[in-house]
Design an enzyme around this catalytic site. Structure first.
Site, PDB file in Angstrom:
ATOM      1  CG  HIS A 175      -2.115  -0.876   1.095  1.00  0.00           C
ATOM      2  ND1 HIS A 175      -2.081  -2.205   1.459  1.00  0.00           N
ATOM      3  CD2 HIS A 175      -3.367  -0.643   0.631  1.00  0.00           C
ATOM      4  CE1 HIS A 175      -3.272  -2.743   1.234  1.00  0.00           C
ATOM      5  NE2 HIS A 175      -4.076  -1.824   0.731  1.00  0.00           N
ATOM      6  CE  LYS A 190      -3.957  -0.488   4.763  1.00  0.00           C
ATOM      7  NZ  LYS A 190      -5.286   0.126   4.999  1.00  0.00           N
TER       8      LYS A 190
END
Length: 252
Positions: free
Chosen positions: A136, A140
């Protein structure tokens, strides 16, 4: 549908665009600067709230909505050890709540395939080990991702010999069930490896490997729009209902 957006980052802005494209009214937008407006007075007349915030704030945000009698759709991850509390509250109050760790249709198809694959591997044996990798963007705030946890839970439910998961996340400070080295992963646990790089919306890979071959199930999200659209569709589904729902209910 009259909607509230709780959390006005990139996801919240995309949700706003899709709500307006689909002819819905955005009655309220709540972010850090006006968090005090998340109350009964400002939620009056709202049919459903879409909550995409942080692990530290999600529980209180959702609870406030339920206590104010507003249906809520949430996709915040990293806090779901308390999800059952809010689901119980929702049922007791006759409210409506929809939770999913990922609102992308393709990911939810992957969840189903993942469970079936784990059951098949369990039947045939073959000396396969299993691991999960999730990649990600660097912003995040939780690790592992909620999607990776859902994948791990699907494997644990269907693959004999696996009873838990651990997170191997080099360079990531805030992790759950952390192991410092891959070799520290217990035999009865699935290793989830977390990687944070660039602006990657999300890549999840489940790998089964033996001495003789490797089998991978992989999904890559190209942009946030697919997530936001799924959340809006979930809000449309939830509007006017009572009870606790998830993506399996939406996809029936």
């Amino acid at each position: 549908m009259k909607a509230a957006i709780i959390g006005y980052g990139k996801m919240g802005r995309e949700i706003e665009r899709i709500l307006r494209e689909r002819g819905h009214e955005v009655r309220l937008i709540v972010d850090q600067a006006n968090v005090g407006e998340l109350d009964a007075a400002h939620l009056a007349g709202v049919d459903v709230a879409l909550e995409f915030t942080t692990p530290a704030t999600a529980y209180d945000n959702i609870r406030t909505c339920l206590e104010c009698g507003v249906a809520v759709v949430s996709g915040t991850t990293g806090w779901t050890d308390r999800l059952a509390e809010l689901q119980d509250l929702c049922r007791k109050r006759g409210g409506a709540m929809f939770y999913a760790s990922n609102y992308c249709l393709g990911v939810n198809l992957m969840f189903r395939l993942n469970r079936q694959l784990a059951a098949l591997v369990g039947r045939v044996g073959g000396g396969y080990s299993v691991r999960i990798e999730e990649v990600h963007h660097t912003q995040k705030k939780d690790a592992p991702s909620g999607t990776a946890i859902t994948l791990a839970e699907g494997i644990i439910e269907n693959l004999p010999g696996k009873s838990g998961w651990v997170n191997y996340a080099p360079g990531i400070e805030h992790t759950t069930n952390r192991v410092e080295h891959s070799k520290d992963t217990p035999a009865d646990c699935i290793e989830i490896r977390s990687v944070r790089e660039g602006m990657v919306p999300g890549i999840h890979t489940v790998t089964y490997e033996s001495e003789d071959d490797r089998l991978e199930l992989c999904h890559e999200i190209k942009n946030r729009r697919t997530l936001a659209q799924g959340a809006v569709v979930a809000a449309e589904f939830l509007c006017g209902k009572r009870g606790v729902y998830g993506m399996d209910d939406l996809l029936k």
